[in-house]
Motif scaffolding. Structure first.
Motif, PDB file in Angstrom:
ATOM      1  N   VAL A  37       0.832  -1.196   0.000  1.00 24.88           N
ATOM      2  CA  VAL A  37       0.000   0.000   0.000  1.00 24.88           C
ATOM      3  C   VAL A  37       0.874   1.256   0.000  1.00 24.88           C
ATOM      4  CG1 VAL A  37      -0.321   0.384   2.495  1.00 24.88           C
ATOM      5  CG2 VAL A  37      -2.169   0.904   0.914  1.00 24.88           C
ATOM      6  N   THR A  38       2.028   1.209   0.652  1.00 26.27           N
ATOM      7  CA  THR A  38       2.939   2.352   0.638  1.00 26.27           C
ATOM      8  C   THR A  38       3.446   2.626  -0.767  1.00 26.27           C
ATOM      9  OG1 THR A  38       3.634   1.943   2.926  1.00 26.27           O
ATOM     10  CG2 THR A  38       5.087   3.294   1.572  1.00 26.27           C
ATOM     11  N   ALA A  39       3.893   1.586  -1.456  1.00 25.21           N
ATOM     12  CA  ALA A  39       4.391   1.756  -2.826  1.00 25.21           C
ATOM     13  C   ALA A  39       3.292   2.269  -3.749  1.00 25.21           C
ATOM     14  CB  ALA A  39       4.941   0.423  -3.344  1.00 25.21           C
ATOM     15  N   GLU A  40       2.081   1.734  -3.588  1.00 25.69           N
ATOM     16  CA  GLU A  40       0.964   2.142  -4.440  1.00 25.69           C
ATOM     17  C   GLU A  40       0.584   3.601  -4.219  1.00 25.69           C
ATOM     18  OE1 GLU A  40      -2.602  -0.472  -5.487  1.00 25.69           O
ATOM     19  OE2 GLU A  40      -3.380   0.775  -3.846  1.00 25.69           O
ATOM     20  N   PHE A  41       0.512   4.031  -2.959  1.00 27.34           N
ATOM     21  CA  PHE A  41       0.088   5.398  -2.672  1.00 27.34           C
ATOM     22  C   PHE A  41       1.173   6.414  -3.035  1.00 27.34           C
ATOM     23  CE2 PHE A  41      -3.578   3.607  -1.088  1.00 27.34           C
ATOM     24  CZ  PHE A  41      -4.461   4.563  -0.589  1.00 27.34           C
ATOM     25  N   GLU A  42       2.414   6.038  -2.918  1.00 23.15           N
ATOM     26  CA  GLU A  42       3.477   6.949  -3.353  1.00 23.15           C
ATOM     27  C   GLU A  42       3.401   7.169  -4.855  1.00 23.15           C
ATOM     28  OE1 GLU A  42       6.837   6.006   0.100  1.00 23.15           O
ATOM     29  OE2 GLU A  42       7.124   5.256  -1.945  1.00 23.15           O
ATOM     30  N   GLU A  43       3.142   6.111  -5.612  1.00 24.15           N
ATOM     31  CA  GLU A  43       3.068   6.216  -7.071  1.00 24.15           C
ATOM     32  C   GLU A  43       1.785   6.880  -7.547  1.00 24.15           C
ATOM     33  OE1 GLU A  43       3.105   3.332 -11.051  1.00 24.15           O
ATOM     34  OE2 GLU A  43       3.617   2.502  -9.079  1.00 24.15           O
ATOM     35  N   GLU A  44       0.662   6.507  -6.939  1.00 23.04           N
ATOM     36  CA  GLU A  44      -0.647   6.971  -7.410  1.00 23.04           C
ATOM     37  C   GLU A  44      -1.023   8.358  -6.890  1.00 23.04           C
ATOM     38  OE1 GLU A  44      -2.904   5.454  -9.415  1.00 23.04           O
ATOM     39  OE2 GLU A  44      -1.696   3.654  -9.776  1.00 23.04           O
ATOM     40  N   ASN A  87      -3.496  -2.308  10.395  1.00 24.68           N
ATOM     41  CA  ASN A  87      -2.516  -1.594  11.221  1.00 24.68           C
ATOM     42  C   ASN A  87      -2.588  -0.109  10.888  1.00 24.68           C
ATOM     43  OD1 ASN A  87      -0.214  -4.238  10.546  1.00 24.68           O
ATOM     44  ND2 ASN A  87      -1.321  -3.961  12.440  1.00 24.68           N
ATOM     45  N   PRO A  88      -2.652   0.782  11.883  1.00 19.07           N
ATOM     46  CA  PRO A  88      -2.669   2.216  11.592  1.00 19.07           C
ATOM     47  C   PRO A  88      -1.259   2.755  11.384  1.00 19.07           C
ATOM     48  CG  PRO A  88      -2.843   1.898  13.941  1.00 19.07           C
ATOM     49  CD  PRO A  88      -2.803   0.517  13.334  1.00 19.07           C
ATOM     50  N   ALA A  89      -1.152   3.702  10.489  1.00 20.18           N
ATOM     51  CA  ALA A  89       0.123   4.385  10.253  1.00 20.18           C
ATOM     52  C   ALA A  89      -0.172   5.826   9.847  1.00 20.18           C
ATOM     53  CB  ALA A  89       0.920   3.694   9.145  1.00 20.18           C
ATOM     54  N   PRO A  90       0.674   6.764  10.235  1.00 21.77           N
ATOM     55  CA  PRO A  90       0.484   8.135   9.772  1.00 21.77           C
ATOM     56  C   PRO A  90       0.628   8.209   8.249  1.00 21.77           C
ATOM     57  CG  PRO A  90       2.020   8.046  11.625  1.00 21.77           C
ATOM     58  CD  PRO A  90       1.824   6.642  11.146  1.00 21.77           C
ATOM     59  N   MET A  91      -0.400   8.685   7.582  1.00 23.00           N
ATOM     60  CA  MET A  91      -0.378   8.856   6.134  1.00 23.00           C
ATOM     61  C   MET A  91      -0.162  10.340   5.855  1.00 23.00           C
ATOM     62  SD  MET A  91      -3.033   7.333   3.313  1.00 23.00           S
ATOM     63  CE  MET A  91      -4.422   8.424   3.554  1.00 23.00           C
ATOM     64  N   ILE A  92       0.907  10.642   5.136  1.00 23.56           N
ATOM     65  CA  ILE A  92       1.343  12.031   5.007  1.00 23.56           C
ATOM     66  C   ILE A  92       1.747  12.327   3.575  1.00 23.56           C
ATOM     67  CG2 ILE A  92       3.731  11.421   5.653  1.00 23.56           C
ATOM     68  CD1 ILE A  92       3.888  14.141   7.117  1.00 23.56           C
ATOM     69  N   LYS A  93       1.521  13.533   3.152  1.00 24.98           N
ATOM     70  CA  LYS A  93       1.913  13.942   1.811  1.00 24.98           C
ATOM     71  C   LYS A  93       3.441  13.928   1.695  1.00 24.98           C
ATOM     72  CE  LYS A  93      -0.097  17.570   0.222  1.00 24.98           C
ATOM     73  NZ  LYS A  93      -0.586  18.969   0.186  1.00 24.98           N
ATOM     74  N   GLN A  94       3.935  13.425   0.577  1.00 26.06           N
ATOM     75  CA  GLN A  94       5.382  13.290   0.424  1.00 26.06           C
ATOM     76  C   GLN A  94       6.090  14.642   0.438  1.00 26.06           C
ATOM     77  OE1 GLN A  94       5.023  10.456  -3.070  1.00 26.06           O
ATOM     78  NE2 GLN A  94       6.817   9.564  -2.082  1.00 26.06           N
ATOM     79  N   ASP A  95       5.489  15.665  -0.173  1.00 25.73           N
ATOM     80  CA  ASP A  95       6.163  16.963  -0.177  1.00 25.73           C
ATOM     81  C   ASP A  95       6.190  17.579   1.219  1.00 25.73           C
ATOM     82  OD1 ASP A  95       3.472  17.547  -0.038  1.00 25.73           O
ATOM     83  OD2 ASP A  95       3.452  18.951  -1.725  1.00 25.73           O
ATOM     84  N   THR A  96       5.157  17.312   2.018  1.00 25.17           N
ATOM     85  CA  THR A  96       5.158  17.777   3.409  1.00 25.17           C
ATOM     86  C   THR A  96       6.277  17.103   4.188  1.00 25.17           C
ATOM     87  OG1 THR A  96       2.765  18.143   3.399  1.00 25.17           O
ATOM     88  CG2 THR A  96       3.824  17.901   5.550  1.00 25.17           C
TER      89      THR A  96
END
Length: 314
Positions: free
Chosen positions: A120-127, A254-263
């Motif tokens: 999910v990390t790889a997918e959200f970074e790309e998408e 599992n919860p994880a902080p989801m954050i904008k990459q530029d932030t």
């Protein structure tokens, strides 16, 4: 106290360097141009509010970043849209929710915690240009909960053992769940098919009750088994036993902080306080924090600060 201040000063110094080195990427500068403000959102239920305030206070106390309180913003869709539209900069999302519910909405169920996190990390970074920081170990997934007396009598600890119990003809019992769980493919229909107990389960007395009542109904012996969520504080309140999903039917949440990459690039120092935080969040711990807010009536922000302080994180 002195030790915590020294640690905080080191992290804040790092934040200042990160901010100075990336001024071109900042959209809302505060504190003399050394850091960007970060708006933290959350969903509206108790656990999410606690997670939101844990992140809020951890960043606020350990960095120079200005933190904006948007805790309790709304549901999953509201928070995700707000993140995409620059209205907030981060919120805690569950890996299973991100994988199965948010676009592109995958159908595959992944029961391995690290695999779903990586994918999910790889997918959200790309998408989406969004990433996940370290995940907490607790899993807020569906569970089947057993009445403690019934569990002690039968010795059943896993879903497979429950299936065998029903297949042996022990179907004179009551199971409670909400209407949604009874209809969802990733709920009761899929579960009984996955554990090959559909025929036996058809002979059970299945009752619909509200999600918040299932714990009490099972705990007080009006039903032997019921659906619930793994981190709900009522599990401990009624001494319920969560049956192990030993054949991996339910997705991992599992919860994880989801954050904008530029932030994150502009404020890389926020990673360390949040990484330190997730290491303190076990299933038992989050159930206790949830209980303090939802049952004992304490304030979510105060409970979050107390947890951070007790673990020398502020």
């Amino acid at each position: 106290m002195g030790e915590r201040n020294t640690r905080r000063d080191v992290i804040k110094a790092t934040a200042g360097v990160a901010g100075i080195g990336s001024l071109a990427g900042c959209s809302s500068l505060v504190g003399g141009g050394n850091a960007e403000s970060i708006a933290i959102g959350s969903k509206q239920f108790t656990e999410q509010q606690i997670l939101g305030y844990l992140a809020y206070h951890a960043i606020d106390e350990n960095t120079e970043v200005e933190v904006v309180d948007e805790v309790g913003l709304g549901g999953t869709t509201t928070n995700f849209q707000a993140l995409q539209e620059d209205e907030i900069d981060m919120y805690w999302e569950y890996t299973g929710t991100a994988w199965l519910t948010l676009p592109p909405q995958n159908d595959e169920v992944i029961s391995d915690p690290q695999e779903i996190y990586n994918r999910v990390t790889a997918e959200f970074e790309e998408e989406h240009g969004i990433t996940f920081l370290d995940r907490a170990s607790f899993n807020n997934t569906y569970v089947l909960l057993a009445n403690p007396d019934w569990q002690s009598e039968t010795g059943i600890e896993t879903m497979s053992e429950f299936a065998s119990h029903l297949q042996d003809g022990n179907t004179d019992m009551t199971v409670v769940m909400n209407a949604e769980f009874q209809e969802r493919s990733d709920g009761w229909p899929g579960l009984i098919e996955h554990y090959e107990m559909s025929d036996a389960a058809s002979e059970l007395n299945v009752r619909n009750v509200g999600s918040g009542l299932t714990y009490q109904v099972v705990g007080e012996g009006e039903a032997q088994v019921g659906m619930g969520f793994n981190t709900n504080p009522n599990i401990a309140r009624y001494d319920l036993v969560a049956l192990e999903d030993n054949n991996g039917f339910f997705p991992v949440y599992n919860p994880a902080p989801m954050i904008k990459q530029d932030t994150l690039e502009s404020n890389s120092a926020v990673s360390q306080p949040l990484s330190d935080l997730v290491g303190t969040l076990s299933t038992e711990t989050i159930r206790e924090l949830n209980q303090r807010v939802s049952i004992d009536g304490e304030d979510a922000s105060s409970v979050a600060r107390d947890h951070l302080s007790s673990n020398d994180l502020i």
